[in-house]
Design an enzyme around this catalytic site. Structure first.
Site, PDB file in Angstrom:
ATOM      1  N   GLY A  67      36.615  -0.960  33.718  1.00  0.00           N
ATOM      2  CA  GLY A  67      35.416  -0.810  32.903  1.00  0.00           C
ATOM      3  C   GLY A  67      34.328  -1.808  33.241  1.00  0.00           C
ATOM      4  O   GLY A  67      34.523  -2.689  34.072  1.00  0.00           O
ATOM      5  N   SER A  68      33.185  -1.653  32.569  1.00  0.00           N
ATOM      6  CA  SER A  68      32.028  -2.507  32.824  1.00  0.00           C
ATOM      7  C   SER A  68      32.312  -3.940  32.408  1.00  0.00           C
ATOM      8  O   SER A  68      33.128  -4.175  31.518  1.00  0.00           O
ATOM      9  CB  SER A  68      30.827  -2.022  32.027  1.00  0.00           C
ATOM     10  OG  SER A  68      30.582  -0.683  32.290  1.00  0.00           O
ATOM     11  N   THR A  71      32.901  -6.021  28.351  1.00  0.00           N
ATOM     12  CA  THR A  71      33.248  -5.059  27.307  1.00  0.00           C
ATOM     13  C   THR A  71      34.545  -5.440  26.592  1.00  0.00           C
ATOM     14  O   THR A  71      35.029  -4.693  25.749  1.00  0.00           O
ATOM     15  CB  THR A  71      33.402  -3.639  27.896  1.00  0.00           C
ATOM     16  OG1 THR A  71      34.258  -3.706  29.025  1.00  0.00           O
ATOM     17  CG2 THR A  71      32.058  -3.065  28.311  1.00  0.00           C
ATOM     18  N   GLY A  72      35.120  -6.586  26.950  1.00  0.00           N
ATOM     19  CA  GLY A  72      36.268  -7.073  26.177  1.00  0.00           C
ATOM     20  C   GLY A  72      37.598  -7.054  26.900  1.00  0.00           C
ATOM     21  O   GLY A  72      38.646  -7.185  26.278  1.00  0.00           O
ATOM     22  N   SER A  74      38.955  -9.311  29.103  1.00  0.00           N
ATOM     23  CA  SER A  74      39.713 -10.573  29.040  1.00  0.00           C
ATOM     24  C   SER A  74      40.020 -10.926  27.584  1.00  0.00           C
ATOM     25  O   SER A  74      41.055 -11.511  27.271  1.00  0.00           O
ATOM     26  CB  SER A  74      38.979 -11.692  29.772  1.00  0.00           C
ATOM     27  OG  SER A  74      38.179 -12.434  28.905  1.00  0.00           O
ATOM     28  N   SER A 519      10.080  11.091  38.048  1.00  0.00           N
ATOM     29  CA  SER A 519       9.619  11.659  36.789  1.00  0.00           C
ATOM     30  C   SER A 519       8.109  11.833  36.800  1.00  0.00           C
ATOM     31  O   SER A 519       7.483  11.962  35.774  1.00  0.00           O
ATOM     32  CB  SER A 519      10.024  10.753  35.647  1.00  0.00           C
ATOM     33  OG  SER A 519       9.568   9.457  35.895  1.00  0.00           O
ATOM     34  N   LYS A 562       9.064   3.407  29.141  1.00  0.00           N
ATOM     35  CA  LYS A 562       7.787   3.950  29.605  1.00  0.00           C
ATOM     36  C   LYS A 562       6.760   3.952  28.473  1.00  0.00           C
ATOM     37  O   LYS A 562       5.593   3.601  28.686  1.00  0.00           O
ATOM     38  CB  LYS A 562       7.995   5.370  30.129  1.00  0.00           C
ATOM     39  CG  LYS A 562       8.724   5.405  31.459  1.00  0.00           C
ATOM     40  CD  LYS A 562       9.007   6.833  31.849  1.00  0.00           C
ATOM     41  CE  LYS A 562       9.660   6.912  33.221  1.00  0.00           C
ATOM     42  NZ  LYS A 562      10.121   8.277  33.509  1.00  0.00           N
TER      43      LYS A 562
HETATM   44  P1  ADP Z   1      35.241  -8.628  30.274  1.00  0.00           P
HETATM   45  O1  ADP Z   1      36.547  -9.282  30.506  1.00  0.00           O
HETATM   46  O2  ADP Z   1      35.360  -7.161  30.003  1.00  0.00           O
HETATM   47  O3  ADP Z   1      34.212  -8.915  31.312  1.00  0.00           O
HETATM   48  P2  ADP Z   1      35.160 -10.398  28.004  1.00  0.00           P
HETATM   49  O4  ADP Z   1      36.387  -9.994  27.308  1.00  0.00           O
HETATM   50  O5  ADP Z   1      35.208 -11.634  28.811  1.00  0.00           O
HETATM   51  O6  ADP Z   1      34.627  -9.216  28.910  1.00  0.00           O
HETATM   52  O7  ADP Z   1      33.979 -10.494  26.941  1.00  0.00           O
HETATM   53  C1  ADP Z   1      33.144 -11.624  26.843  1.00  0.00           C
HETATM   54  C2  ADP Z   1      32.815 -11.919  25.405  1.00  0.00           C
HETATM   55  O8  ADP Z   1      32.034 -10.861  24.848  1.00  0.00           O
HETATM   56  C3  ADP Z   1      34.032 -12.008  24.522  1.00  0.00           C
HETATM   57  O9  ADP Z   1      34.529 -13.306  24.512  1.00  0.00           O
HETATM   58  C4  ADP Z   1      33.479 -11.615  23.167  1.00  0.00           C
HETATM   59  O10 ADP Z   1      32.792 -12.676  22.574  1.00  0.00           O
HETATM   60  C5  ADP Z   1      32.468 -10.562  23.528  1.00  0.00           C
HETATM   61  N1  ADP Z   1      33.056  -9.218  23.547  1.00  0.00           N
HETATM   62  C6  ADP Z   1      33.180  -8.408  24.618  1.00  0.00           C
HETATM   63  N2  ADP Z   1      33.736  -7.244  24.280  1.00  0.00           N
HETATM   64  C7  ADP Z   1      33.980  -7.304  22.961  1.00  0.00           C
HETATM   65  C8  ADP Z   1      34.560  -6.386  22.019  1.00  0.00           C
HETATM   66  N3  ADP Z   1      34.966  -5.162  22.381  1.00  0.00           N
HETATM   67  N4  ADP Z   1      34.640  -6.792  20.733  1.00  0.00           N
HETATM   68  C9  ADP Z   1      34.200  -7.996  20.346  1.00  0.00           C
HETATM   69  N5  ADP Z   1      33.666  -8.896  21.183  1.00  0.00           N
HETATM   70  C10 ADP Z   1      33.541  -8.563  22.480  1.00  0.00           C
END
Ligand code: ADP
Length: 637
Positions: A67-68, A71-72, A74, A519, A562
């Site tokens: 995923g991007s 987005t959570g 780690s 566009s 735009k």
């Molecule tokens: P990734 O590993 O996908 O690049 P991280 O888990 O390191 O992203 O996310 C970085 C920070 O962004 C987290 O420590 C948290 O503060 C916030 N964050 C990212 N995704 C979420 C989520 N789904 N819910 C709550 N906080 C999030």
């Protein structure tokens, strides 16, 4: 209750208004929102990934997360480590091997025992040393006394004392060898280990044995003391997280696979020519759960055997980029702000209006109707910048104004560039923004991902010597040709005019590198018709839209940016495709500045854009009189 969703703990209205930005939360600030203790309960959205992580934690399975960034991934990996049993945690000690100094012994003991063992060894060594010192001073005293009293030789006495002193010092080094090296220590035992080995070099991942510059002569550090654990060893009984897994070199991926398969991995020196390379420990346990992460290409480029290992013995999940915008979800985003404030520890609490502004930004960044962005690392950045601004002002709470200011500061390079162009063009009065002009239309384009720019198009139609040509400048040649082709099909249908016999010059005024022009076809068509019929175009108007051969105005990207660019450039009206109305999420400050006119057919564009009433039966008159439905494919064909 694994897998259940944790509701936001705060005062919520009984009867929640669907449109309430805070989802019915009745709070003055983030201080009234409870932040859950467990990390897994703090995760917003990503329901699927969260369920998988909980299941994988129970069954001790590996997980691949795609995923991007931000987005959570780690966060979930860390959350998983909190879910693993603490009872099984172990400490690992490395001992000197008296039979073979280059093959240190490894012992595993329950968590907390390691420190005790090391302490006991140190205590013993201390006692032994005290005994030695005592003995040494006695002998030195005797020797000195003897030399002075019996033989009367001071120099000889001092020399002998020195020799005895050194002999004892070096002798005592041997006893250090008896103290084991505690390489994995789980004494604090708060949670199972979480090791992030993203971008780790081989030594940090697989362990290493330090080089010893004094390899002999009694000065050397015993080999077991030079052993350093890798992330795979420190993650034992816990979680090993590796993002961008494909960037790990192949050799490391192979070793990683061995560690997963065997559940143990010896530590040896990683740099081939150093003295550490001669040393190899007994196997050290590596019983971790691996969470490998990355984007889609990460999956393609990772070692196939490692991938199939995870696939065969674990789960693969895809992370969501956006989530549906519901009152419940908005409450969670409010809690997200509270979480980030708490995590940072230095930010003031957020006022409810400031939270609302963050939620609006989450909507805008989703770029999708009825959704909120889940790229929460970036949104967290906005929360921190706003908080820092408030802190710099010594404010008690973060207000809406602080968030708005922070948004200005966290603009992308493209946005800053686009604003700069707009400013500079204002200086040179290149924007017209009022009156009427023949053949000139204010088009709109997107720069980068998140900034709009006004890009005027000029058209001129001249009789041709041979077959007509479309002459356009710059990279946008292809777009100009296509737009002209479409508009000429329309023109042919409604008049005797055959523009294929004419030369059409199209100029994109001040187009810049990186500007997307797909566009611009409605703009080009309008400019051509204006030039052909010699009718002025309203310069206080800007437009965007893609044109079909039938004259339908089709949706385009980036409408919000735009519209904002048009407003900033001083236009008071913007034409956009009807189908894009749902994507409009402009900032409040621009709402008053521009009128948005949705259209679905070129006839409506001409109706709004061209000056005065058309002459009866002229091309413009005929074009204006038709409605979009006349061009509906079903009705035409
Ligand atoms: P990734 O590993 O996908 O690049 P991280 O888990 O390191 O992203 O996310 C970085 C920070 O962004 C987290 O420590 C948290 O503060 C916030 N964050 C990212 N995704 C979420 C989520 N789904 N819910 C709550 N906080 C999030």
């Amino acid at each position: 209750d694994l897998g259940s969703d944790v509701e936001v703990e705060a005062d919520v209205a009984d009867d929640v208004d669907e449109d309430d930005l805070l989802g019915g939360l009745r709070i003055d600030s983030t201080s009234e929102i409870e932040v859950p203790d467990r990390l897994v309960d703090q995760v917003i959205g990503q329901e699927h990934a969260r369920d998988v992580v909980m299941k994988a934690a129970k069954q001790r399975r590996h997980v691949m997360m795609i995923g991007s960034p931000g987005t959570g991934k780690s966060m979930l990996a860390k959350a998983m480590s909190e879910l693993l049993p603490k009872e099984e945690l172990q400490d690992v000690l490395v001992y000197h091997n008296p039979d073979d100094g280059n093959n240190p012994k490894v012992r595993t003991v329950p968590a907390g025992k390691g420190e005790q063992i090391v302490e006991a060894h140190k205590e013993e060594a201390r006692k032994r040393n005290q005994m030695r010192s005592f003995l040494m001073w006695i002998i030195i005293a005797i020797v000195l006394g003897y030399s002075l009293i019996i033989a009367g030789q001071i120099l000889l006495g001092i020399l002998a004392a020195g020799v005895i002193y050194l002999a004892f010092r070096y002798g005592s080094r041997g006893s250090d060898a008896m103290i084991p090296n505690l390489i994995v220590n789980n004494a604090d035992g708060a949670a199972a280990p979480f090791q992030d080995a993203t971008g780790a070099h081989a030594g940090a991942l697989l362990g290493d044995v330090r080089h010893d510059p004094f390899q002999s002569g009694g000065m050397e550090t015993p080999s077991h003391d030079r052993v350093e654990p890798g992330a795979i060893h420190k993650a034992n009984k816990g979680v090993l997280f590796i993002d961008e897994i494909n960037t790990l070199d192949i050799r490391s991926q192979q070793h990683l696979m061995t560690a997963i398969q065997e559940g143990e991995f010896s530590i040896t020196g990683q740099s081939e020519r150093s003295s550490g390379a001669m040393v190899q420990t007994e196997p050290v346990p590596t019983d971790f759960i691996m969470i490998a992460a990355g984007n889609l290409d990460a999956m393609e480029n990772m070692h196939p055997a490692l991938r199939s290992r995870i696939k065969g013995y674990g789960y693969e999940v895809y992370m969501d980029d956006t989530i549906e915008d519901t009152p419940e979800m908005r409450r969670k985003y409010a809690r997200f702000v509270a979480q980030e404030v708490k995590k940072d520890g230095r930010l003031p609490e957020y006022s409810s209006e400031a939270i609302e502004e963050v939620i609006l930004e989450a909507r805008r960044r989703a770029g999708r109707k009825g959704h909120l962005t889940l790229e929460l690392r970036n949104l967290g950045g906005l929360v921190r910048v706003s908080g820092d601004i408030a802190r710099a002002e010594d404010a008690d709470v973060v207000t809406r104004a602080h968030v708005l200011q922070a948004k200005g500061r966290s603009r992308s390079i493209e946005q800053q560039l686009a604003d700069d162009y707009i400013e500079r063009r204002k200086d040179y009065e290149l924007q017209v923004a009022d009156g009427y002009q023949v053949g000139r239309v204010n088009g709109l384009a997107v720069m980068g991902e998140d900034s709009g720019i006004m890009m005027p198009v000029m058209a001129e139609v001249t009789p041709s010597q041979g077959p007509g040509e479309v002459i356009a400048t710059g990279k946008l040649q292809e777009i100009a040709m296509e737009a002209v082709q479409n508009v000429s099909a329309i023109i042919k249908k409604f008049s005797d005019e055959d523009i294929s016999q004419k030369d059409i010059h199209i100029q994109f005024v001040q187009s810049y590198e990186g500007v997307e022009g797909d566009s611009a076809s409605v703009t080009v068509a309008t400019a051509v018709i204006s030039a052909l019929e010699n009718v002025g175009v309203d310069q206080s108007l800007a437009m965007t839209g893609s044109l079909s051969v039938r004259g339908d105005v089709l949706p385009v990207g980036g409408v919000t940016h735009k519209i904002e660019a048009a407003a900033k450039s001083g236009c008071s009206k913007v034409i956009i495709p009807q189908a894009n109305m749902q994507d409009v999420m402009i900032e409040e400050e621009y709402e008053e500045m521009v009128e948005i006119i949705p259209v679905s057919h070129i006839s409506e564009v001409l109706d709004v854009a061209l000056e005065g009433e058309p002459e009866k039966d002229s091309l413009v008159d005929r074009l204006k009189s038709i409605t979009g439905s006349a061009f509906n494919p079903e009705q035409v064909s």
